[in-house]
Write a protein that holds these residues in place. Structure first.
Motif, PDB file in Angstrom:
ATOM      1  N   ILE A  14       3.928  19.169   9.747  1.00  0.00           N
ATOM      2  CA  ILE A  14       2.881  19.864  10.504  1.00  0.00           C
ATOM      3  C   ILE A  14       1.824  20.417   9.554  1.00  0.00           C
ATOM      4  CG2 ILE A  14       2.374  21.893  11.924  1.00  0.00           C
ATOM      5  CD1 ILE A  14       3.498  19.631  13.577  1.00  0.00           C
ATOM      6  N   GLN A  15       2.249  21.017   8.442  1.00  0.00           N
ATOM      7  CA  GLN A  15       1.250  21.535   7.495  1.00  0.00           C
ATOM      8  C   GLN A  15       0.447  20.397   6.880  1.00  0.00           C
ATOM      9  OE1 GLN A  15       0.625  25.073   6.785  1.00  0.00           O
ATOM     10  NE2 GLN A  15      -1.228  23.931   6.262  1.00  0.00           N
ATOM     11  N   ARG A  16       1.102  19.298   6.566  1.00  0.00           N
ATOM     12  CA  ARG A  16       0.387  18.136   6.020  1.00  0.00           C
ATOM     13  C   ARG A  16      -0.641  17.617   7.024  1.00  0.00           C
ATOM     14  NH1 ARG A  16       3.212  12.267   4.993  1.00  0.00           N
ATOM     15  NH2 ARG A  16       1.295  11.095   4.501  1.00  0.00           N
ATOM     16  N   ALA A  17      -0.251  17.560   8.293  1.00  0.00           N
ATOM     17  CA  ALA A  17      -1.170  17.090   9.330  1.00  0.00           C
ATOM     18  C   ALA A  17      -2.335  18.057   9.513  1.00  0.00           C
ATOM     19  CB  ALA A  17      -0.422  16.897  10.645  1.00  0.00           C
ATOM     20  N   LEU A  18      -2.063  19.362   9.416  1.00  0.00           N
ATOM     21  CA  LEU A  18      -3.137  20.357   9.480  1.00  0.00           C
ATOM     22  C   LEU A  18      -4.092  20.182   8.303  1.00  0.00           C
ATOM     23  CD1 LEU A  18      -1.026  23.510  10.451  1.00  0.00           C
ATOM     24  CD2 LEU A  18      -2.770  22.431  11.899  1.00  0.00           C
ATOM     25  N   ASN A  19      -3.526  19.954   7.126  1.00  0.00           N
ATOM     26  CA  ASN A  19      -4.360  19.744   5.943  1.00  0.00           C
ATOM     27  C   ASN A  19      -5.233  18.506   6.113  1.00  0.00           C
ATOM     28  OD1 ASN A  19      -2.931  21.907   4.884  1.00  0.00           O
ATOM     29  ND2 ASN A  19      -1.735  20.685   3.442  1.00  0.00           N
ATOM     30  N   GLU A  20      -4.615  17.435   6.561  1.00  0.00           N
ATOM     31  CA  GLU A  20      -5.321  16.168   6.718  1.00  0.00           C
ATOM     32  C   GLU A  20      -6.463  16.282   7.729  1.00  0.00           C
ATOM     33  OE1 GLU A  20      -4.006  12.383   9.019  1.00  0.00           O
ATOM     34  OE2 GLU A  20      -3.120  12.208   7.018  1.00  0.00           O
ATOM     35  N   ALA A  21      -6.238  17.114   8.768  1.00  0.00           N
ATOM     36  CA  ALA A  21      -7.258  17.289   9.808  1.00  0.00           C
ATOM     37  C   ALA A  21      -8.350  18.266   9.390  1.00  0.00           C
ATOM     38  CB  ALA A  21      -6.599  17.763  11.105  1.00  0.00           C
ATOM     39  N   GLY A  22      -8.205  18.859   8.199  1.00  0.00           N
ATOM     40  CA  GLY A  22      -9.228  19.756   7.691  1.00  0.00           C
ATOM     41  C   GLY A  22      -9.021  21.216   8.035  1.00  0.00           C
ATOM     42  N   TYR A  23      -7.814  21.564   8.544  1.00  0.00           N
ATOM     43  CA  TYR A  23      -7.543  22.941   8.954  1.00  0.00           C
ATOM     44  C   TYR A  23      -6.661  23.703   7.968  1.00  0.00           C
ATOM     45  CZ  TYR A  23      -8.718  20.688  13.410  1.00  0.00           C
ATOM     46  OH  TYR A  23      -9.328  19.954  14.397  1.00  0.00           O
TER      47      TYR A  23
END
Length: 338
Positions: A109-118
């Protein structure tokens, strides 16, 4: 979990009317999220426990972030601050069901947040129950705090990741539950008003006069033991029920919140973190008349408001030393058809 749920917009307005600037919810339900849209209230959304295994697959984690974070990232949308990955997934009662899926889900989830720019603005955390550190019998004083042997490795991995990502650890602390079902527990030790037990818990010259401080500092000691004594900690839930047990009464709830809110207003930490500002989410906002009554009937009465949005007792929500009745929900009579 109520038979008569108030409309999300009514709930959002109730939060605003009472000056609440942060809210923690237990999923990312679309109706709830739209009720929070435009309020500016800092929101913690959640991945439910039954989805932890699914988001252990990174593609599914990306989809979850797209559907539950990106979807609300618009002008006038929801001010999402945290994603709670699960809710108390390491509870002993779960018998290890979520032990090996929680940390992979957190990382994805944190990786996906990072990838999405958040990633710099939105952090993933895991709300844990205080039973992640050993029982008082094993930890007679806070400085003896350590994580349970069966999850010590998992907790260390998780805490190391939270530290690296810049996220806090979230913990739920319930002085009421320390008292519930334990007739030997000193009543005054559950409150903040200076009474304490006949003999305070003395630990390295520190007198502990309430169980909240002792519990929090037990966690701090457990974190120190694995090398992360400075990790930020958020209290994800703390409160007092008003019915369903001999100690679940309005006067006790009022006493508890009075002491807690006075502490928060004074920005007073605990003995091991005296200058730390503690972020606290009160549990909960509303009574839930359809909630499970395990482990007791009090489970339906945690709200500082009744199920139809009426405040139960005065609170010093603004920290000015003048308790007042919170503002009630508006427009409820028409909704309920009364």
């Amino acid at each position: 979990m109520a038979t008569h749920r108030l409309p999300p917009k009514v709930m959002g307005q109730l939060l605003k009317d009472n000056g609440f600037r942060k809210v923690k919810i237990f999923d990312a339900d679309e109706r709830t999220m739209m009720g929070l849209a435009g309020t500016g209230i800092e929101t913690m959304v959640a991945v439910p426990n039954d989805m932890l295994a699914a988001v252990g697959d990174y593609q599914r984690a990306r989809e979850w972030v797209k559907d539950n974070v990106t979807k609300y990232n618009f002008d006038g949308g929801v001010n999402i601050k945290y994603v709670a990955v699960g809710n108390e997934p390491f509870l002993k009662a779960y018998n290890g069901m979520f032990d090996h899926v929680t940390v992979p889900a957190l990382k994805n989830i944190q990786r996906a947040l990072n990838e999405a720019g958040y990633g710099s603005a939105i952090k993933a955390t895991v709300p844990v129950n205080a039973d992640v550190y050993d029982s008082p019998a094993s930890n007679p004083v806070p400085s003896a705090g350590k994580f349970r042997d069966d999850i010590a490795g998992i907790m260390t991995d998780m805490v190391r990741f939270l530290n690296r990502s810049g996220a806090p650890l979230t913990v739920n602390i319930y002085p009421f539950l320390s008292l519930y079902g334990n007739d030997n527990f000193p009543l005054d030790y559950a409150f903040f008003d200076g009474g304490g037990p006949p003999k305070p818990v003395v630990d390295n010259g520190i007198n502990y006069t309430n169980v909240f401080d002792a519990n929090f500092d037990t966690l701090v000691s457990a974190l120190k033991r694995i090398g992360f004594g400075g990790l930020p900690v958020v209290i994800g839930e703390v409160g007092w029920p008003t019915d369903g047990d001999k100690h679940a009464t309005v006067p006790y709830a009022q006493r508890f919140y009075s002491g807690l809110l006075k502490r928060l207003a004074a920005r007073k930490g605990t003995p091991l973190r005296p200058r730390a500002r503690i972020v606290v989410y009160l549990f909960g906002l509303m009574d839930e008349d359809d909630k499970s009554v395990a482990p007791g009937n009090f489970e339906r009465h945690w709200g500082i408001f009744t199920f139809d949005g009426r405040p139960k007792f005065p609170l010093d929500l603004r920290g000015n030393g003048r308790p007042a009745m919170p503002a009630p929900a508006r427009g409820v009579r028409a909704y309920l058809g009364i």
